[in-house]
Motif scaffolding. Structure first.
Motif, PDB file in Angstrom:
ATOM      1  N   ILE A 435       8.923   0.989  -4.321  1.00 43.05           N
ATOM      2  CA  ILE A 435       9.319  -0.245  -3.648  1.00 43.05           C
ATOM      3  C   ILE A 435       8.452  -1.403  -4.121  1.00 43.05           C
ATOM      4  O   ILE A 435       8.949  -2.513  -4.370  1.00 43.05           O
ATOM      5  N   LEU A 436       7.146  -1.172  -4.257  1.00 45.81           N
ATOM      6  CA  LEU A 436       6.244  -2.209  -4.744  1.00 45.81           C
ATOM      7  C   LEU A 436       6.629  -2.655  -6.146  1.00 45.81           C
ATOM      8  O   LEU A 436       6.662  -3.857  -6.455  1.00 45.81           O
ATOM      9  N   GLN A 437       6.939  -1.694  -7.002  1.00 48.67           N
ATOM     10  CA  GLN A 437       7.340  -2.021  -8.365  1.00 48.67           C
ATOM     11  C   GLN A 437       8.643  -2.833  -8.379  1.00 48.67           C
ATOM     12  O   GLN A 437       8.788  -3.762  -9.176  1.00 48.67           O
ATOM     13  N   GLN A 438       9.563  -2.504  -7.497  1.00 46.98           N
ATOM     14  CA  GLN A 438      10.825  -3.226  -7.428  1.00 46.98           C
ATOM     15  C   GLN A 438      10.612  -4.662  -6.950  1.00 46.98           C
ATOM     16  O   GLN A 438      11.203  -5.605  -7.485  1.00 46.98           O
ATOM     17  N   GLU A 443      10.318 -10.681  -8.482  1.00 45.29           N
ATOM     18  CA  GLU A 443       9.626 -11.909  -8.112  1.00 45.29           C
ATOM     19  C   GLU A 443       9.905 -13.043  -9.096  1.00 45.29           C
ATOM     20  O   GLU A 443      10.360 -12.817 -10.224  1.00 45.29           O
ATOM     21  N   ASP A 444       9.628 -14.262  -8.691  1.00 41.87           N
ATOM     22  CA  ASP A 444       9.732 -15.430  -9.558  1.00 41.87           C
ATOM     23  C   ASP A 444       8.524 -15.440 -10.484  1.00 41.87           C
ATOM     24  O   ASP A 444       7.387 -15.613 -10.029  1.00 41.87           O
ATOM     25  N   LYS A 445       8.753 -15.233 -11.779  1.00 42.22           N
ATOM     26  CA  LYS A 445       7.635 -15.104 -12.717  1.00 42.22           C
ATOM     27  C   LYS A 445       6.875 -16.416 -12.908  1.00 42.22           C
ATOM     28  O   LYS A 445       5.762 -16.416 -13.430  1.00 42.22           O
ATOM     29  N   GLN A 446       7.468 -17.541 -12.519  1.00 43.98           N
ATOM     30  CA  GLN A 446       6.730 -18.798 -12.575  1.00 43.98           C
ATOM     31  C   GLN A 446       5.747 -18.913 -11.416  1.00 43.98           C
ATOM     32  O   GLN A 446       4.764 -19.640 -11.501  1.00 43.98           O
ATOM     33  N   LYS A 447       6.016 -18.178 -10.339  1.00 42.34           N
ATOM     34  CA  LYS A 447       5.115 -18.137  -9.193  1.00 42.34           C
ATOM     35  C   LYS A 447       4.969 -16.691  -8.728  1.00 42.34           C
ATOM     36  O   LYS A 447       5.525 -16.286  -7.691  1.00 42.34           O
ATOM     37  N   ALA A 471      -3.475  -3.502  -4.059  1.00 44.85           N
ATOM     38  CA  ALA A 471      -4.195  -3.657  -5.327  1.00 44.85           C
ATOM     39  C   ALA A 471      -4.398  -2.305  -6.007  1.00 44.85           C
ATOM     40  O   ALA A 471      -4.257  -2.175  -7.227  1.00 44.85           O
ATOM     41  N   LYS A 472      -4.702  -1.263  -5.209  1.00 41.83           N
ATOM     42  CA  LYS A 472      -4.912   0.080  -5.779  1.00 41.83           C
ATOM     43  C   LYS A 472      -3.620   0.618  -6.379  1.00 41.83           C
ATOM     44  O   LYS A 472      -3.611   1.127  -7.506  1.00 41.83           O
ATOM     45  N   TYR A 473      -2.510   0.489  -5.645  1.00 40.77           N
ATOM     46  CA  TYR A 473      -1.231   0.972  -6.154  1.00 40.77           C
ATOM     47  C   TYR A 473      -0.793   0.188  -7.383  1.00 40.77           C
ATOM     48  O   TYR A 473      -0.234   0.752  -8.323  1.00 40.77           O
ATOM     49  N   ARG A 474      -1.045  -1.113  -7.375  1.00 45.79           N
ATOM     50  CA  ARG A 474      -0.660  -1.954  -8.518  1.00 45.79           C
ATOM     51  C   ARG A 474      -1.422  -1.524  -9.778  1.00 45.79           C
ATOM     52  O   ARG A 474      -0.846  -1.450 -10.875  1.00 45.79           O
TER      53      ARG A 474
END
Length: 488
Positions: A435-438, A443-447, A471-474
């Motif tokens: 879900i985090l990856q999705q 997301e808006d890559k400019q922000k 942060a750990k999962y990322r």
């Protein structure tokens, strides 16, 4: 004052056989086959079964019923050797009989090896098209030999000058090495021979057709490489006085470049690992079926030559010292062969029961392949189900693969921790990472979204997770921080 006292201490130690068994369990199929071949070479009493015509069943060796005793230097009685403990008259061991435990994968398949020119040899071949004197050629070949697999020379020119003097007897200077290095950097793939990423990108940009975006890209790399790498786009727009669209075109040119030119070489002959699944899971009539790769169940038996030597000794009335020593050697090899065959049997049983427990634990996933149905599962869960130690389950899962209807999977990927959602249900961390990856991909890559905002979004989806956990999962998903995900 000195005192003497007796102390009783109870301790457990693994026997050499147990240690070897643990090592066998840990081996995947291909490594196990290699270990098997090593044992066949080391123990002449152990052989792989061939065709039935190659061996005759000898009833004389099936009538020994006494237990095997330790060797006695004064007297050796071959009746003490129970050959049945080491060899069945049936050429096929009992654990080899086909049932639903083994897959139809007994064919000895070998992967042909394609001969090709290596990366460094290809560079040397290109170098042979240059006109160089003997000294220059030695320096050029030395530079090529200093290029790593990614295409970089990660040494200073001064170090190369010193090495040439010590190892090649070539006394030169830095300007000469710099000049020859520029020739090496003309080799293909473009960018090879660079000393850092900045130089690698510049070498590739110089080979592009000149244009406004290419020129701006070269200026970005040459003058503002640090600001570019940290994606300080506002600073770059102000520094070069260009529009956002012009900067975007220049960045697109840079993104097309290869930061690892050596890794793109088609003939690069790295060892390619061919995955051989240790298990196969099939769906038959809506039910899961587990199969163990048949290559894990070799047909082993005691050498017939050793049987004949024992028979010869038994029939001899006058037994010499040399014959007694030979029989002692045979006994040792029979023990080793018997243990190895038993260890193989125990290995297969351990692999099967462990994977069978994993399959039933994750039954919903294996039936439809939906990763959100992966249940939280830790090593202790499976260890408790099969009655094995956690370390044993870890050895089974660590380097084994299973062929499923949804692809070949590494078994340890099915293990995950659990977290509780807002409804009080336990969910797998694998589901949360997906879900985090999705969320990040949408997301808006400019922000880009910082970690605290990602935590808020997952909380809204029913997963109350702290920012530090995000942060750990990322990091586990190899996703950079928001600033480095920014695109113009």
């Amino acid at each position: 004052m000195l005192k003497h006292s007796l102390q009783f201490k109870l301790s457990q130690k693994l026997s050499p056989q147990q240690i070897q068994l643990m090592k066998l369990i840990q081996l995947p199929t291909q490594a196990f086959e290699q270990r098997l071949q090593e044992e066949l070479v080391e123990n002449p009493a152990l052989e792989e079964s061939a065709s039935e015509d190659d061996y005759d069943n000898d009833d004389d060796f099936g009538n020994e019923t006494d237990d095997y005793d330790d060797y006695d230097n004064d007297q050796i009685d071959t009746g003490d050797i129970n050959i049945d403990e080491y060899l069945s008259n049936d050429e096929t061991p009992d654990y080899k009989y086909q049932s639903n435990n083994y897959s139809d994968d007994d064919e000895d398949r070998t992967m042909p090896i394609a001969a090709a020119v290596s990366f460094h040899q290809d560079l040397i071949n290109q170098l042979n098209t240059f006109i160089l004197n003997d000294s220059e050629r030695v320096i050029a070949e030395f530079l090529v030999g200093s290029i790593d697999d990614m295409g970089y020379i990660r040494r200073t020119v001064q170090d190369i000058v010193d090495d040439l003097a010590f190892t090649q007897g070539i006394y030169t200077d830095e300007p000469t090495v710099e000049r020859i290095l520029q020739l090496v950097q003309e080799l293909e793939p473009v960018g090879v021979g660079a000393r850092d990423l900045q130089e690698c990108l510049l070498l590739q940009l110089k080979h592009k057709t000149p244009s406004e975006e290419v020129d701006l890209a070269m200026n970005l790399i040459t003058d503002q490489f640090e600001a570019f790498s940290k994606k300080h786009y506002d600073k770059l727009l102000q520094k070069f006085d260009v529009t956002q669209q012009e900067l975007k075109k220049a960045i697109n040119e840079i993104e097309k470049l290869n930061p690892k030119p050596g890794g793109s070489f088609d003939g690069n002959q790295k060892m390619v690992e061919h995955i051989v699944p240790d298990f196969t899971i099939r769906i038959v009539d809506g039910e899961l079926e587990l199969l163990l790769n048949g290559r894990n169940a070799p047909e082993l038996h005691v050498s017939k030559d050793y049987q004949e030597m024992l028979q010869s000794y038994k029939d001899t009335s006058d037994k010499s010292t040399a014959q007694k020593d030979a029989v002692q050697f045979i006994k040792q090899k029979l023990d080793s062969a018997k243990w190895f065959i038993d260890a193989i049997k125990q290995r297969q049983e351990t692999l099967y029961v462990t994977m069978n427990a994993i399959m039933h634990y994750q039954e919903e996933y294996f039936l439809d392949g939906e990763e959100t149905k992966l249940r939280p599962m830790i090593l202790k869960d499976i260890a408790d189900m099969v009655g094995l130690d956690i370390s044993t389950v870890s050895r089974v899962a660590n380097s084994k693969y299973v062929d499923t209807p949804y692809g070949t999977k590494l078994i340890k990927e099915f293990f995950s921790e659990s977290m509780t959602n807002d409804q009080g249900e336990e969910v797998s961390t694998i589901e949360i990472k997906n879900i985090l990856q999705q969320v990040i991909s949408e997301e808006d890559k400019q922000k880009p979204l910082p970690d605290d905002q990602l935590a808020d979004i997952l909380k809204e989806k029913g997963y109350p997770i702290a920012r530090r956990t995000i942060a750990k999962y990322r990091e586990q998903l190899d996703i950079p921080v928001a600033r480095l995900r920014k695109k113009i």
